[in-house]
Design an enzyme around this catalytic site. Structure first.
Site, PDB file in Angstrom:
ATOM      1  N   LEU A  31      24.822  42.351  47.989  1.00 12.29           N
ATOM      2  CA  LEU A  31      25.067  43.696  47.438  1.00 12.29           C
ATOM      3  C   LEU A  31      26.511  44.133  47.679  1.00 12.29           C
ATOM      4  CD1 LEU A  31      21.751  45.500  48.411  1.00 12.29           C
ATOM      5  CD2 LEU A  31      22.310  44.213  46.358  1.00 12.29           C
ATOM      6  N   SER A  32      27.335  43.180  48.078  1.00 13.92           N
ATOM      7  CA  SER A  32      28.786  43.379  48.159  1.00 13.92           C
ATOM      8  C   SER A  32      29.233  44.350  49.238  1.00 13.92           C
ATOM      9  CB  SER A  32      29.351  43.809  46.799  1.00 13.92           C
ATOM     10  OG  SER A  32      29.179  42.786  45.897  1.00 13.92           O
ATOM     11  N   GLY A  43      25.207  40.601  53.781  1.00 15.77           N
ATOM     12  CA  GLY A  43      24.803  39.234  53.477  1.00 15.77           C
ATOM     13  C   GLY A  43      23.649  39.135  52.488  1.00 15.77           C
ATOM     14  N   ASP A  76      33.093  36.690  35.912  1.00 20.17           N
ATOM     15  CA  ASP A  76      34.234  37.608  36.114  1.00 20.17           C
ATOM     16  C   ASP A  76      35.541  36.844  36.322  1.00 20.17           C
ATOM     17  OD1 ASP A  76      33.439  36.811  38.708  1.00 20.17           O
ATOM     18  OD2 ASP A  76      33.767  38.790  39.606  1.00 20.17           O
ATOM     19  N   HIS A 114      28.804  35.227  37.463  1.00 22.32           N
ATOM     20  CA  HIS A 114      29.776  34.126  37.550  1.00 22.32           C
ATOM     21  C   HIS A 114      30.612  34.012  36.280  1.00 22.32           C
ATOM     22  CE1 HIS A 114      29.206  32.083  41.399  1.00 22.32           C
ATOM     23  NE2 HIS A 114      27.958  32.515  41.342  1.00 22.32           N
ATOM     24  N   ASP A 117      32.956  42.898  41.940  1.00 21.30           N
ATOM     25  CA  ASP A 117      32.331  43.677  43.014  1.00 21.30           C
ATOM     26  C   ASP A 117      33.170  44.892  43.375  1.00 21.30           C
ATOM     27  OD1 ASP A 117      30.688  41.507  42.888  1.00 21.30           O
ATOM     28  OD2 ASP A 117      31.335  40.631  44.788  1.00 21.30           O
ATOM     29  N   TYR A 176      31.278  28.209  45.835  1.00 21.82           N
ATOM     30  CA  TYR A 176      31.858  29.208  44.930  1.00 21.82           C
ATOM     31  C   TYR A 176      33.220  28.729  44.420  1.00 21.82           C
ATOM     32  CZ  TYR A 176      33.133  33.817  43.136  1.00 21.82           C
ATOM     33  OH  TYR A 176      33.502  34.858  42.327  1.00 21.82           O
TER      34      TYR A 176
HETATM   35  C1  GLA Z   1      30.375  37.274  43.994  1.00 21.66           C
HETATM   36  C2  GLA Z   1      31.854  37.486  43.706  1.00 21.66           C
HETATM   37  C3  GLA Z   1      32.057  38.135  42.341  1.00 21.66           C
HETATM   38  C4  GLA Z   1      31.290  37.404  41.247  1.00 21.66           C
HETATM   39  C5  GLA Z   1      29.844  37.159  41.680  1.00 21.66           C
HETATM   40  C6  GLA Z   1      29.103  36.298  40.694  1.00 21.66           C
HETATM   41  O1  GLA Z   1      29.713  38.490  44.150  1.00 21.66           O
HETATM   42  O2  GLA Z   1      32.457  38.286  44.693  1.00 21.66           O
HETATM   43  O3  GLA Z   1      33.433  38.199  42.040  1.00 21.66           O
HETATM   44  O4  GLA Z   1      31.923  36.218  40.897  1.00 21.66           O
HETATM   45  O5  GLA Z   1      29.780  36.527  42.952  1.00 21.66           O
HETATM   46  O6  GLA Z   1      28.946  36.963  39.490  1.00 21.66           O
END
Ligand code: GLA
Length: 389
Positions: free
Chosen positions: A129-130, A126, A42, A40, A176, A226
């Site tokens: 892991l993006s 979900g 970036d 949190h 990510d 968020y």
């Molecule tokens: C998610 C967002 C990222 C980052 C993280 C927390 O993965 O997509 O941009 O803010 O949360 O570090």
């Protein structure tokens, strides 16, 4: 390449009468990511320490003569056709992740080619892991090639972030997509989110595994929390800029500057700002701890990061707090913390190799008893970023 594509995608191609994988002219592996530390920060221009991992989304693509994208999401067993030129959102989120990226190229004056795309993989959705960043990054990588747009990987990451922010209305940072596109097989990368410059860090911590524990609690970034954190950080920055107008990002605030203005802030802004400033310091220390090969120091930083995410930033949840606490009370665990956007998803644990199996058993039994769910575990293997296969 067939060695790399998961078997279920080969099966999908065969059962849908598609050409075999090797006969598709464009084949791309787009990895998921972990983040060792720097959570949190970036979206406030901070430092993060992510890595691309060997759970990925694979894309198979071939040109079509008609002005249409025929998209097949193998893992959802869903298909969609989108007419070109693209014209706004389609109402289907997985399609919009791809259309959003296409729209960015289109807005830059490119004419999008007709395409058929099959994608799918082994990246759990979900779980923090993006998978959505991997979807965007793979699409951006493909279009960059097809359109000979010659964007650099950092530029592609910024394009994907723009797509998330403006097309999808998700206020996420750049970490990510950047990690997925720019990851290095040599180790995690330390990324400066203000300058979008990164370099691999040599991990000299040997005999330890980075183990993910999936709480199976899912949280969607389009939920409000968020976005609230993003706004709270903007508010904290405004307080700081009243005294220090040259501080352009919250993460650029020096601890001393924060100390001088913190009394003027409302309580929430003060907590968020304190977390952000401390987390950036932890990332710098974590780079040193990795290079010096100190699991003790690294573990301590992970634990402090988790405490900050829980007590100052308020993005953990009872399940991830539970997994983190139980983990660090177990033998051979140097440290652990909530990873990613928060409110569920995975914890990341630094565990001595010979203690991994016992930790999995301990956490499984305790979590089942407390929450009636079975966590899933994934050992982290760091890979290169998005690539042709
Ligand atoms: C998610 C967002 C990222 C980052 C993280 C927390 O993965 O997509 O941009 O803010 O949360 O570090």
């Amino acid at each position: 390449m067939t060695g790399q594509l998961p078997q279920h995608l080969h099966d999908y191609l065969a059962s849908h009468s598609f050409p075999a994988a090797a006969d598709w002219p464009y084949r791309i592996c787009s990895p998921g990511r972990v983040n060792l530390i720097g959570e949190h920060v970036d979206y406030t221009g901070g430092l993060v320490l992510p890595a691309a991992i060997d759970y990925s989304i694979y894309f198979l693509a071939r040109p079509l003569d008609e002005p249409v994208w025929k998209l097949h999401a193998a893992d959802l067993d869903a298909a969609a056709s989108v007419a070109l030129p693209l014209d706004g959102r389609t109402g289907e989120l997985w399609v919009d992740y791809l259309a959003g990226v296409g729209t960015q190229f289109q807005d830059q004056g490119h004419f999008l080619p007709g395409l058929e795309i099959v994608f799918g993989g082994d990246l759990p959705r979900g779980s923090g892991l993006s998978s959505s960043a991997a979807l965007e990054g793979g699409m951006a990588f493909l279009l960059n090639e097809l359109l000979t747009a010659a964007l650099s990987r950092p530029e592609l990451a910024a394009l994907c972030q723009r797509s998330s922010n403006t097309f999808l209305g998700i206020p996420s940072g750049v970490m990510d997509q950047f990690a997925s596109l720019n990851g290095s097989a040599d180790g995690p990368i330390v990324l400066n989110c203000e300058t979008l410059t990164s370099e691999p860090v040599k991990n000299e911590i040997h005999g330890y595994t980075w183990l993910l524990a999936n709480s199976k609690v899912t949280h969607d970034l389009s939920d409000g929390a968020y976005g609230e954190r993003v706004k709270e950080c903007q508010r904290a920055l405004e307080y700081i800029q009243r005294t220090y107008p040259r501080v352009l990002h919250l993460s650029a605030t020096l601890p001393d500057q924060l100390r001088r203005v913190i009394e003027e802030m409302d309580e929430v802004a003060a907590l968020r700002a304190t977390y952000v400033v401390e987390e950036n310091t932890r990332v710098r220390r974590a780079v040193n701890a990795l290079e010096a090969g100190s699991p003790t120091e690294m573990g301590e930083l992970l634990n402090r990061s988790h405490a900050g995410l829980r007590d100052q930033y308020a993005v953990t949840c009872p399940e991830t707090d539970f997994l983190q606490e139980r983990s660090i009370a177990s033998d051979g665990v140097a440290g652990a913390r909530q990873m990613g956007g928060g409110f569920g998803g995975c914890t990341i644990n630094l565990v001595r190799d010979d203690a991994v199996e016992a930790l999995k058993n301990t956490l499984t039994a305790a979590y089942q008893e407390a929450y009636g769910r079975t966590p899933e575990f994934y050992p982290v293997h760091i890979t290169a970023g998005t690539r042709f296969i």
